[in-house]
Design a protein around this motif. Sequence first.
Motif, short mmCIF file in Angstrom:
data_model
loop_
_atom_site.label_atom_id
_atom_site.label_comp_id
_atom_site.label_asym_id
_atom_site.label_seq_id
_atom_site.Cartn_x
_atom_site.Cartn_y
_atom_site.Cartn_z
N SER A 194 0.57 -1.27 0.06
CA SER A 194 -0.06 -0.38 0.09
C SER A 194 1.13 1.47 0.18
N GLU A 208 -9.11 -5.34 1.54
CA GLU A 208 -8.54 -3.57 1.97
C GLU A 208 -8.87 -2.61 0.33
N ASN A 218 -9.96 -0.13 0.68
CA ASN A 218 -9.83 1.29 0.44
C ASN A 218 -7.84 1.31 -0.13
N ASP A 227 -5.39 5.60 -2.00
CA ASP A 227 -5.26 5.34 -1.21
C ASP A 227 -6.50 6.30 -0.36
N ASP A 228 -7.19 4.90 0.69
CA ASP A 228 -7.49 6.24 1.89
C ASP A 228 -9.13 6.94 1.41
N LEU A 246 -7.04 7.53 7.79
CA LEU A 246 -7.21 7.58 6.95
C LEU A 246 -6.28 8.47 6.53
N GLU A 247 -5.68 8.41 5.67
CA GLU A 247 -4.66 9.42 4.22
C GLU A 247 -5.13 9.80 2.79
#
Length: 255
Positions: free
Chosen positions: A19, A120, A122, A142-143, A170-171
């Motif tokens: 990730s 996953e 996200n 991502d996220d 989360l970022e």
Amino acid sequence: MKKTSHPLLLLAAMLSGASCGAKSGTRLDIALSPASGVPASQAFPRPENAPVRALRPDEAPDEMAVAKLLGKDTTCASLQLRNLPDALLVDRVFAGLEAAGRVLTLEDGRTVTWGFKHREANLQTVLITAEDGGLELVAVVDDVLSLTAGASDAYPSVEEYERKISQLRLEPRVVGIARDQASLIAAYPLLKRWMQANLLGFNSSCEKHAAACALMPDIHLPIDVYLAAKGGSVPVKVVTPDLPAASIPLEAFTR
């Protein structure tokens, strides 16, 4: 694109994958602005005339083509990505196609392909191809938290939405790599429209989620865009285009 399979797709259930995520870049304005200024070739047919289908394991994007675009030795650290800095970016791209892969075909033959990492969701990947099947743009996402808090509800405010992102640690992060500047200009509106659908959780529209759509003008996501690596180098960072989203019905994007 040549239809070959990356090992991450064939062994999805067995892999933990890589990730990438970081606080960096400019802001992706995903406001639902009119699609004025978008080339006519980016006009889109009605959803029933725009086939969306599942991505089959035997038609995974060509690993060599993706690696050529990204640079086969490009790591997360090469693009200042925080998580697993030694992971190859090409592996992150294919990890994001392990589950729920979808392919949307436009009238002119271009395609938008997306998916999620196994277990996953996200961690996402988006690939956009040109009319001739050549790869125009690859993005890792991502996220990104959906604006819909439930089946029919939306967060009451941007502040509440951002508070939830903080609570979940989360970022949000978007990194796009295009073949060249012309490809970036052609593909970016499609990526932007996909991001709008992503924020609605897919299978949706502003008719179904009016409150969520009303929040979009004030939602901004960190994004960096790059042009393809040349001669084995890492991708070259460029200015993010200031272009509106393509005029594709949001409900055309499914999950």
